[in-house]
Design a protein around this motif. Structure first.
Motif, mmCIF file in Angstrom:
data_model
loop_
_atom_site.group_PDB
_atom_site.id
_atom_site.type_symbol
_atom_site.label_atom_id
_atom_site.label_comp_id
_atom_site.label_asym_id
_atom_site.label_seq_id
_atom_site.Cartn_x
_atom_site.Cartn_y
_atom_site.Cartn_z
ATOM 1 N N CYS A 54 0.840 -1.195 0.000
ATOM 2 C CA CYS A 54 0.000 0.000 0.000
ATOM 3 C C CYS A 54 0.879 1.251 0.000
ATOM 4 N N LEU A 55 0.609 2.129 -0.959
ATOM 5 C CA LEU A 55 1.321 3.407 -1.078
ATOM 6 C C LEU A 55 0.303 4.536 -0.967
ATOM 7 N N ILE A 56 0.549 5.494 -0.079
ATOM 8 C CA ILE A 56 -0.342 6.646 0.087
ATOM 9 C C ILE A 56 0.403 7.905 -0.336
ATOM 10 N N ALA A 57 -0.269 8.747 -1.093
ATOM 11 C CA ALA A 57 0.315 10.031 -1.505
ATOM 12 C C ALA A 57 -0.545 11.171 -0.973
ATOM 13 N N LYS A 58 0.111 12.177 -0.438
ATOM 14 C CA LYS A 58 -0.606 13.359 0.044
ATOM 15 C C LYS A 58 0.101 14.624 -0.427
ATOM 16 N N LEU A 59 -0.696 15.592 -0.810
ATOM 17 C CA LEU A 59 -0.181 16.907 -1.165
ATOM 18 C C LEU A 59 0.482 17.538 0.051
ATOM 19 N N ASP A 60 1.675 18.095 -0.137
ATOM 20 C CA ASP A 60 2.303 18.891 0.919
ATOM 21 C C ASP A 60 1.634 20.260 0.904
ATOM 22 N N ARG A 61 0.736 20.457 1.845
ATOM 23 C CA ARG A 61 -0.104 21.645 1.835
ATOM 24 C C ARG A 61 0.699 22.931 1.855
ATOM 25 N N ASP A 62 1.853 22.909 2.524
ATOM 26 C CA ASP A 62 2.649 24.141 2.600
ATOM 27 C C ASP A 62 3.366 24.464 1.298
ATOM 28 N N SER A 63 3.269 23.569 0.284
ATOM 29 C CA SER A 63 3.887 23.846 -1.010
ATOM 30 C C SER A 63 2.935 24.583 -1.952
ATOM 31 N N VAL A 64 1.704 24.828 -1.495
ATOM 32 C CA VAL A 64 0.689 25.519 -2.300
ATOM 33 C C VAL A 64 0.224 26.756 -1.547
ATOM 34 N N THR A 65 0.218 27.884 -2.188
ATOM 35 C CA THR A 65 -0.242 29.105 -1.525
ATOM 36 C C THR A 65 -1.733 29.005 -1.213
ATOM 37 N N ASP A 66 -2.154 29.709 -0.177
ATOM 38 C CA ASP A 66 -3.579 29.699 0.193
ATOM 39 C C ASP A 66 -4.443 30.189 -0.964
ATOM 40 N N TYR A 94 -3.586 -0.457 -8.597
ATOM 41 C CA TYR A 94 -4.871 0.227 -8.627
ATOM 42 C C TYR A 94 -4.723 1.502 -7.803
ATOM 43 N N VAL A 95 -5.000 2.639 -8.437
ATOM 44 C CA VAL A 95 -4.816 3.939 -7.786
ATOM 45 C C VAL A 95 -6.174 4.615 -7.667
ATOM 46 N N PHE A 96 -6.518 5.080 -6.476
ATOM 47 C CA PHE A 96 -7.830 5.671 -6.252
ATOM 48 C C PHE A 96 -7.759 6.697 -5.131
ATOM 49 N N ILE A 97 -8.783 7.554 -5.080
ATOM 50 C CA ILE A 97 -8.856 8.592 -4.047
ATOM 51 C C ILE A 97 -9.606 8.028 -2.848
ATOM 52 N N HIS A 98 -8.960 8.079 -1.697
ATOM 53 C CA HIS A 98 -9.574 7.613 -0.450
ATOM 54 C C HIS A 98 -9.624 8.814 0.489
ATOM 55 N N HIS A 99 -10.782 9.242 0.841
ATOM 56 C CA HIS A 99 -10.983 10.539 1.490
ATOM 57 C C HIS A 99 -10.662 11.625 0.453
ATOM 58 N N GLU A 100 -10.861 12.845 0.788
ATOM 59 C CA GLU A 100 -10.717 13.914 -0.200
ATOM 60 C C GLU A 100 -9.272 14.223 -0.525
ATOM 61 N N ASN A 101 -8.375 14.062 0.450
ATOM 62 C CA ASN A 101 -7.001 14.542 0.261
ATOM 63 C C ASN A 101 -5.968 13.421 0.291
ATOM 64 N N GLU A 102 -6.394 12.189 0.050
ATOM 65 C CA GLU A 102 -5.483 11.047 0.148
ATOM 66 C C GLU A 102 -5.624 10.171 -1.084
ATOM 67 N N VAL A 103 -4.535 9.962 -1.793
ATOM 68 C CA VAL A 103 -4.526 9.075 -2.963
ATOM 69 C C VAL A 103 -3.804 7.790 -2.569
ATOM 70 N N VAL A 104 -4.455 6.655 -2.810
ATOM 71 C CA VAL A 104 -3.913 5.357 -2.403
ATOM 72 C C VAL A 104 -3.616 4.519 -3.638
ATOM 73 N N ALA A 105 -2.470 3.842 -3.634
ATOM 74 C CA ALA A 105 -2.118 2.891 -4.691
ATOM 75 C C ALA A 105 -1.896 1.530 -4.052
ATOM 76 N N LEU A 106 -2.620 0.525 -4.533
ATOM 77 C CA LEU A 106 -2.372 -0.859 -4.129
ATOM 78 C C LEU A 106 -1.526 -1.487 -5.226
ATOM 79 N N ILE A 107 -0.294 -1.822 -4.889
ATOM 80 C CA ILE A 107 0.684 -2.311 -5.872
ATOM 81 C C ILE A 107 0.840 -3.812 -5.709
ATOM 82 N N ASN A 108 0.550 -4.552 -6.768
ATOM 83 C CA ASN A 108 0.601 -6.016 -6.756
ATOM 84 C C ASN A 108 1.923 -6.469 -7.393
#
Length: 536
Positions: free
Chosen positions: A178-190, A220-234
């Motif tokens: 399982c791989l989770i990707a999240k945006l680094d919020r501080d890398s995007v201006t308000d 398989y890559v999908f959005i889990h919750h609004e701000n979390e992208v999950v990849a299940l790698i086989n």
């Protein structure tokens, strides 16, 4: 009639294309215009165009980002890309995303007309099947999303391979990471973040990761919750998979930073050998991501790397840590309070940099959070507060007294939760589960249900059960049901359908398949042969 939206930040160019299309002899009509990708996405939901003609360089959401999102949300919509930037890299990226063509500004009227006539013919030929297939695809995607979410929560087990097949999920290899990707919020201006729908960042990230992983890994890559992208790698390999994922995620981070000017952090869990263990890999990936608060983002954080971080302590700190950990697990509240004072004081004396002190305390709290997860007492411990918020709050304390009092409160509450939990158990939790299965095998039973009964996390109970019983919880439950079914087949006249229902199987087809797998005979063959000597 086919419709289109023109997307460009130059109003004069939008008006020029609109006028050209109005003057040509075709069925195309311009349904609306948009000044950038963000505005186009807002209008697409209501207008449902058949084609986008979009520029590349635009504020907020550019043409490449727009194509990623459209490909995910509106796969039936065609795209034509136009740009004044004579750069093959843009053209190649757009065509890889499925763009119908790439026109360079300024283009000739005849070029646009020829392209639109070709697309009009394709639209007439493919309109009906495309729309029908689009609906079917949307339904299957929704079902697949539900099943993938079930894998993360431990609600889908190996006996439900048929369910996976029905929604188009194939896991042919041995392991799932399982791989989770999240945006680094501080890398995007308000301003940039709130001008857009924040969910669009996740859609863009999802498509970007899927494109990158598909080149070399089954996933398989999908959005889990609004701000979390999950990849299940086989995958099959254990020796090289972490290095391979690190290489891919490094490239993804680099490309996104260059193309879209923001950064990502990835969390990676350990490989799971079966469907039930995917939830454990997901939790490990999530825990690894929490260390972003301690050491910063824009990197891959794995279960192994987090373990190394947690072990980075001075010898004197290690002794304090060990004592504190022991008192917490023993439920010794008085010594926890005393040892917490000693631990925070030692940190403040040894390190003059407040940043290091905060980091060390966050590492310590993450260790105890993992303990609470394994004991399934996070809710009792933190109530309605997310652990991420607890760690963020730690950085707001500027005095040793404040830090000490907050740590005393947190560790004291955890100690009390552990002490209360111990009072409830005289019998081993595994014995409770075994007894429950023997008494309720005919009912619907899940690992999550058992975990709640014995106050353990599903992943921890699964691991503990297998180490004590020698087989997984699902295998134990299945064997128990088949044992009862054998007895009823030999010593009763009940119909096989009735026996299937009374031993907890969801349907006769599933019962027949499982029975034959474990006994090499169908229920009818078993009954007619009266079993085998010593089988019961």
């Amino acid at each position: 009639m086919p419709s289109l939206i023109i997307v460009d930040d130059e109003a004069i160019f939008r008006k020029g294309i609109r006028l050209m299309i109005a003057e040509m002899q075709s069925d195309w009509y311009v349904i609306d215009e948009a000044s950038d990708g963000a505005e186009a996405l807002e209008k697409m939901e209501a207008l449902q165009p058949d084609l986008l003609i979009t520029d590349i360089k635009m504020p907020r959401v550019d043409g490449i980002q727009l194509q990623y999102i459209v490909k995910e949300r509106y796969p039936h919509v065609a795209c034509v890309v136009v740009s004044g930037y004579n750069d093959f890299q843009y053209a190649r990226e757009s065509l890889r995303l499925g763009a119908k063509d790439y026109l360079m500004k300024p283009f000739q009227r005849e070029e646009l007309y020829a392209l639109l006539h070709k697309l009009q013919e394709e639209w007439h030929l493919e309109q009906k099947p495309t729309k029908e297939n689009g609906k079917d695809l949307l339904l299957q995607n929704q079902m697949r999303q539900h099943v993938l979410t079930g894998l993360l929560t431990g609600n889908v087990h190996h006996g439900e391979t048929e369910l996976l097949e029905n929604v188009g999920i194939s896991l042919p290899h041995t392991y799932i990471s399982c791989l989770i990707a999240k945006l680094d919020r501080d890398s995007v201006t308000d301003e940039r973040y709130y001008q857009l729908n924040p969910a669009l960042f996740s859609v863009y990230i999802q498509q970007f990761i899927q494109e990158s992983l598909n080149e070399s890994l089954h996933s398989y890559v999908f959005i889990h919750h609004e701000n979390e992208v999950v990849a299940l790698i086989n995958h099959d390999s254990l020796d090289t998979i972490v290095a391979e994922i690190e290489h891919i995620t490094n490239q993804i981070r680099k490309d996104i930073r260059v193309q879209s000017n923001f950064t990502l952090t990835f969390g990676l869990g350990s490989p799971a050998k079966d469907l039930e263990s995917i939830s454990k890999s997901y939790k490990e990936a999530g825990l690894a991501l929490l260390y972003r608060l301690v050491i910063g983002g824009d990197r891959l954080l794995s279960n192994e790397s987090v373990t190394e971080i947690a072990m980075e302590k001075q010898e004197r700190q290690a002794a304090d840590w060990q004592a504190l950990n022991q008192f917490v697990q023993e439920g010794d509240l008085a010594n926890v309070h005393q040892q917490t004072i000693h631990y925070v004081s030692a940190l403040c004396q040894q390190w003059k940099d407040p940043e290091i002190i905060h980091q060390q305390i966050c590492k310590m709290l993450l260790h105890f959070y993992e303990l609470a997860v394994n004991l399934a007492i996070v809710k009792q411990w933190l109530q309605h507060t997310e652990v991420k918020q607890v760690l963020v709050d730690i950085y707001s304390y500027s005095s040793s007294k404040e830090l000490t009092e907050r740590c005393q409160q947190l560790l004291g509450d955890l100690t009390q939760c552990i002490a209360n939990r111990k009072k409830k158990f005289v019998t081993s939790p595994i014995e409770i589960v075994v007894r429950y299965v023997e008494e309720h095998y005919a009912e619907s039973i899940t690992l999550n249900m058992m975990a709640e009964i014995v106050y353990l996390s599903p992943s921890y109970l699964s691991s503990l059960f297998k180490s004590k019983q020698g087989l997984s919880f699902i295998d134990f439950l299945t064997e128990k049901r088949i044992e009862k079914a054998k007895s009823l087949l030999l010593y009763s006249d009940e119909k096989i359908q009735s026996i299937s229902d009374s031993t907890g199987f969801t349907n006769i087809r599933h019962f027949n398949r499982v029975f034959k797998t474990l006994t090499n005979r169908t229920p009818s063959e078993f009954r007619e042969g009266k079993g085998a000597v010593g089988e019961l």
